[in-house]
Design an enzyme around this catalytic site. Structure first.
Site, PDB file in Angstrom:
ATOM      1  N   ILE A 150      -0.375 -32.282 -62.779  1.00  0.00           N
ATOM      2  CA  ILE A 150      -0.115 -32.610 -61.607  1.00  0.00           C
ATOM      3  C   ILE A 150       0.689 -33.704 -60.888  1.00  0.00           C
ATOM      4  O   ILE A 150       0.420 -34.764 -61.696  1.00  0.00           O
ATOM      5  CB  ILE A 150      -1.833 -33.730 -60.733  1.00  0.00           C
ATOM      6  CG1 ILE A 150      -3.213 -32.912 -61.652  1.00  0.00           C
ATOM      7  CG2 ILE A 150      -1.438 -34.211 -59.442  1.00  0.00           C
ATOM      8  CD1 ILE A 150      -4.317 -33.607 -61.614  1.00  0.00           C
ATOM      9  N   THR A 164       1.232 -36.466 -63.810  1.00  0.00           N
ATOM     10  CA  THR A 164       2.524 -36.852 -63.891  1.00  0.00           C
ATOM     11  C   THR A 164       3.789 -37.755 -62.207  1.00  0.00           C
ATOM     12  O   THR A 164       2.499 -38.128 -61.677  1.00  0.00           O
ATOM     13  CB  THR A 164       3.883 -35.685 -63.632  1.00  0.00           C
ATOM     14  OG1 THR A 164       3.461 -34.926 -62.284  1.00  0.00           O
ATOM     15  CG2 THR A 164       3.253 -34.245 -65.658  1.00  0.00           C
ATOM     16  N   ASN A 188       1.451 -31.946 -55.428  1.00  0.00           N
ATOM     17  CA  ASN A 188       0.122 -33.362 -55.006  1.00  0.00           C
ATOM     18  C   ASN A 188       1.837 -34.199 -54.188  1.00  0.00           C
ATOM     19  O   ASN A 188       1.483 -35.255 -53.217  1.00  0.00           O
ATOM     20  CB  ASN A 188      -0.418 -34.373 -55.340  1.00  0.00           C
ATOM     21  CG  ASN A 188      -0.976 -35.767 -54.621  1.00  0.00           C
ATOM     22  OD1 ASN A 188      -1.606 -35.549 -53.931  1.00  0.00           O
ATOM     23  ND2 ASN A 188      -0.856 -36.234 -55.932  1.00  0.00           N
ATOM     24  N   TYR A 225       6.945 -36.430 -40.950  1.00  0.00           N
ATOM     25  CA  TYR A 225       5.995 -35.621 -41.440  1.00  0.00           C
ATOM     26  C   TYR A 225       5.102 -34.875 -41.447  1.00  0.00           C
ATOM     27  O   TYR A 225       4.646 -33.673 -41.919  1.00  0.00           O
ATOM     28  CB  TYR A 225       4.835 -36.951 -41.987  1.00  0.00           C
ATOM     29  CG  TYR A 225       3.974 -37.541 -42.842  1.00  0.00           C
ATOM     30  CD1 TYR A 225       4.105 -36.473 -44.142  1.00  0.00           C
ATOM     31  CD2 TYR A 225       2.578 -36.898 -42.519  1.00  0.00           C
ATOM     32  CE1 TYR A 225       2.896 -36.320 -44.950  1.00  0.00           C
ATOM     33  CE2 TYR A 225       1.715 -37.010 -42.763  1.00  0.00           C
ATOM     34  CZ  TYR A 225       1.765 -36.772 -44.163  1.00  0.00           C
ATOM     35  OH  TYR A 225       0.949 -36.585 -45.002  1.00  0.00           O
ATOM     36  N   LYS A 253       5.266 -30.764 -43.109  1.00  0.00           N
ATOM     37  CA  LYS A 253       3.750 -30.457 -43.544  1.00  0.00           C
ATOM     38  C   LYS A 253       3.682 -29.092 -42.794  1.00  0.00           C
ATOM     39  O   LYS A 253       2.738 -28.515 -43.701  1.00  0.00           O
ATOM     40  CB  LYS A 253       2.352 -31.078 -43.790  1.00  0.00           C
ATOM     41  CG  LYS A 253       2.424 -32.528 -44.739  1.00  0.00           C
ATOM     42  CD  LYS A 253       2.125 -32.129 -46.071  1.00  0.00           C
ATOM     43  CE  LYS A 253       1.835 -33.690 -46.631  1.00  0.00           C
ATOM     44  NZ  LYS A 253       2.409 -33.282 -48.775  1.00  0.00           N
TER      45      LYS A 253
END
Length: 282
Positions: A9, A34, A82, A147, A151
């Site tokens: 992750i 991580t 993530n 943003y 996404k």
């Protein structure tokens, strides 16, 4: 998924990443958490979760983490992309460097991480790549254009990857959180663009408000992680996973409300109608 899957992750220093690491670990999986700064993972390491340094925007760091995982396990069953952050402010106020960094981290990095770690999945002809998107990638709001765009781009890339990697046994799942508790409000406020000569200066409080909007009534990250883990570990994982307040309402509004009606609603919510009235009175 295998009873004890190897899961890596990114972005585990806090929020959703840390909560997912804890949840997968408690379910008996071999988790590699991580982050760019390894010291931020001390609490996870204390719980017995393996940790690695990984800056998702640094090719050398990505390669080093992949090499370390290959040496320790020789395989990877699930990659969770993530790591990311929110850049806020009016689109015309964003500098080239700020806009590029937003896309480097939220769009380009997940693809590059997947590309480097994919060889650890291909030999077993199975695996899952989980990309953490956002409902902000479905419904665009004022003062979050960068943003939202990042996404939306990640969603599109995930769709393409899902089809392209399916013949090799690799599944791609897109997670689209609504309001989930994290430090995005703190980082978002510090990343809010408002130059001294901005035409949006009268709306400074609305710009700051957009940076923390997702934290109002937010679902605890651990509750969200529990939902996501159940979905992505299932034998047949869904293509899209949503959770948290507004995760279904916002896509519904985007799909069914006429565009101009939605524009008026969002403009009023973020003070743009007031700006129009001020300009009209001059």
């Amino acid at each position: 998924m295998a009873p004890q899957s190897v899961i890596l992750i990114t972005g585990c220093s806090s929020g959703i990443g840390a909560a997912l690491a804890e949840e997968f670990h408690e379910r008996g999986h071999r988790v590699y958490a991580t982050a760019r700064r390894p010291e931020s993972l001390a609490a996870l390491a204390a719980r017995g979760i393996r940790t690695l340094a990984l800056d998702v925007t640094d090719p050398d760091s990505i390669a080093a983490a992949a090499a370390a995982l290959a040496q320790e396990t020789g395989r990877l069953d699930m990659l969770v992309n993530n790591a990311g952050y929110g850049l806020y402010g009016a689109v015309v106020d964003l500098s080239t460097d700020a806009l590029r960094q937003q896309f480097d981290t939220n769009v380009i990095a997940p693809v590059q991480v997947a590309r480097v770690f994919l060889p650890l999945m291909l030999p077993q002809r199975r695996g899952r790549i989980v990309n953490i998107g956002s409902v902000s990638g479905i419904l665009t709001t004022p003062f979050a254009g960068a943003y939202c765009a990042s996404k939306a781009a990640l969603h599109a890339l995930s769709d393409a990857m899902r089809m392209e990697l399916a013949p090799f046994g690799i599944e791609v799942v897109t997670v689209q959180p609504g309001s989930v508790a994290s430090n995005i409000g703190e980082t978002g406020t510090s990343n809010a663009a408002l130059p001294a000569d901005s035409i949006f200066t009268p709306l400074a409080k609305y710009i700051r408000g957009r940076a923390v909007a997702s934290q109002k009534g937010a679902m605890p990250a651990r509750d969200f992680a529990r939902q996501v883990a159940t979905a992505v570990l299932a034998d047949s994982a869904p293509v899209i996973v949503r959770g948290g307040p507004h995760s279904f309402r916002l896509p519904f509004l985007e799909r069914w409300l006429p565009k101009r009606m939605l524009d008026r609603m969002l403009s009023k919510m973020f003070g743009l109608d007031r700006l129009h009235r001020v300009d009209s009175s001059r």
